[in-house]
Scaffold this motif. Structure first.
Motif, short mmCIF file in Angstrom:
data_model
loop_
_atom_site.label_atom_id
_atom_site.label_comp_id
_atom_site.label_asym_id
_atom_site.label_seq_id
_atom_site.Cartn_x
_atom_site.Cartn_y
_atom_site.Cartn_z
N GLY A 90 -15.24 33.01 38.27
CA GLY A 90 -15.67 34.27 38.87
C GLY A 90 -14.51 35.13 39.32
O GLY A 90 -13.45 34.62 39.71
N SER A 91 -14.73 36.45 39.30
CA SER A 91 -13.69 37.41 39.65
C SER A 91 -13.96 38.14 40.97
O SER A 91 -13.07 38.82 41.48
CB SER A 91 -13.54 38.45 38.53
OG SER A 91 -13.27 37.83 37.29
N THR A 128 -34.23 29.18 42.64
CA THR A 128 -33.13 28.76 43.50
C THR A 128 -31.92 28.29 42.70
O THR A 128 -30.80 28.81 42.91
CB THR A 128 -33.61 27.67 44.47
OG1 THR A 128 -34.68 28.20 45.27
CG2 THR A 128 -32.48 27.21 45.37
N PRO A 129 -32.05 27.35 41.77
CA PRO A 129 -30.85 26.93 41.01
C PRO A 129 -30.30 28.05 40.14
O PRO A 129 -29.08 28.11 39.91
CB PRO A 129 -31.34 25.75 40.18
CG PRO A 129 -32.82 25.89 40.11
CD PRO A 129 -33.23 26.53 41.40
N THR A 160 -26.43 29.42 40.47
CA THR A 160 -25.53 29.42 39.32
C THR A 160 -24.98 30.80 39.05
O THR A 160 -23.78 30.97 38.75
CB THR A 160 -26.25 28.88 38.07
OG1 THR A 160 -26.69 27.54 38.32
CG2 THR A 160 -25.34 28.88 36.86
N ILE A 161 -25.82 31.83 39.15
CA ILE A 161 -25.38 33.21 38.90
C ILE A 161 -24.27 33.59 39.86
O ILE A 161 -23.21 34.10 39.46
CB ILE A 161 -26.57 34.18 39.02
CG1 ILE A 161 -27.50 34.06 37.80
CG2 ILE A 161 -26.08 35.62 39.18
CD1 ILE A 161 -26.87 34.46 36.48
N ILE A 186 -19.98 34.38 39.24
CA ILE A 186 -19.22 35.60 39.49
C ILE A 186 -18.26 35.45 40.68
O ILE A 186 -17.64 36.43 41.09
CB ILE A 186 -20.13 36.82 39.68
CG1 ILE A 186 -21.06 36.65 40.89
CG2 ILE A 186 -20.94 37.07 38.40
CD1 ILE A 186 -21.93 37.88 41.17
N GLY A 187 -18.15 34.24 41.23
CA GLY A 187 -17.17 33.99 42.28
C GLY A 187 -17.68 34.02 43.69
O GLY A 187 -16.90 34.16 44.63
N MET A 188 -19.01 33.84 43.88
CA MET A 188 -19.60 33.92 45.21
C MET A 188 -20.44 32.65 45.47
O MET A 188 -21.68 32.71 45.46
CB MET A 188 -20.45 35.19 45.34
CG MET A 188 -19.65 36.46 45.05
SD MET A 188 -20.67 37.96 44.92
CE MET A 188 -21.13 38.18 46.63
#
Length: 207
Positions: free
Chosen positions: A124-125, A153-154, A158-159, A163-165
């Motif tokens: 993730g950025s 929930t999963p 994962t999303i 993206i880094g969160m």
């Protein structure tokens, strides 16, 4: 100044997910006086599903983020980049994310922008800020009858990790259509979570 990105999904103006997510935002405002709120109502202003122009832009490495085909995607990503907290209130539809939330996700998850692909996997950025998801479920989730699957929930975990969160927490309100007692229990548990995880100082509570 603290910035809170508030994302509401349900088209019902008095939905339980909106209610509890709104209470969380109000608590964060009490904890961070003067906080700036970014309102992103996906029911009032639904994101379009990605079209051919967006797909072509994503698949063209030579096209930069300033390209017109990325305008809406950049607006959504910019709101995430500006946020110190992200609060999402959403129902679970058909065991997963409502279509409007999925469309928003399709605009924010972009290779070379919010994540990069490496031999070790996606990295993730975006900057890591807390994400709180309030999800509303008419029935009960789990393996024990009358439990139902929860792919929401999963999927969201994962999303946001992609993206880094990764600092994402869930308040899962269950049994909302199973009578007044079940509803009261779900709302009570959600409010107990708020008191436990986002406590006010004694002076704030008195005020």
């Amino acid at each position: 100044m603290t910035t809170i990105l508030k994302i509401f999904v349900s088209p019902r103006p008095h939905s339980h997910s909106r209610l509890i997510a709104g209470e969380i935002v109000a608590r964060l405002q009490a904890l961070h006086p003067g906080a700036h709120i970014i309102d992103r109502d996906l029911a009032a202003d639904p994101p379009p599903h990605p079209d051919l122009a967006l797909y072509n832009a994503i698949l063209s490495p030579e096209i930069g983020p300033e390209h017109p085909d990325f305008a809406l995607s950049e607006r959504y990503i910019g709101e995430l980049e500006a946020a110190d907290w992200v609060v999402i209130g959403t129902p679970m539809n058909n065991f997963s994310a409502p279509s409007t939330l999925k469309a928003w996700i399709d605009h924010i998850v972009r290779i070379r922008r919010t994540f990069r692909s490496t031999p070790q996997g996606k990295i993730g950025s975006l900057h890591d800020v807390p994400v709180i998801v309030v999800s509303a479920h008419g029935g009960y989730c789990g393996d024990t009858p009358p439990g139902q699957p929860d792919f929401l929930t999963p999927y969201l975990r994962t999303i946001f990790e992609t993206i880094g969160m990764p600092r994402i927490e869930f308040i899962r309100m269950q049994g909302l259509t199973r009578g007044p007692e079940a509803l009261a229990t779900a709302l009570g548990e959600a409010r107990e979570w708020i008191e436990r995880r986002l406590p006010l100082a004694a002076s704030d509570a008195a005020g």
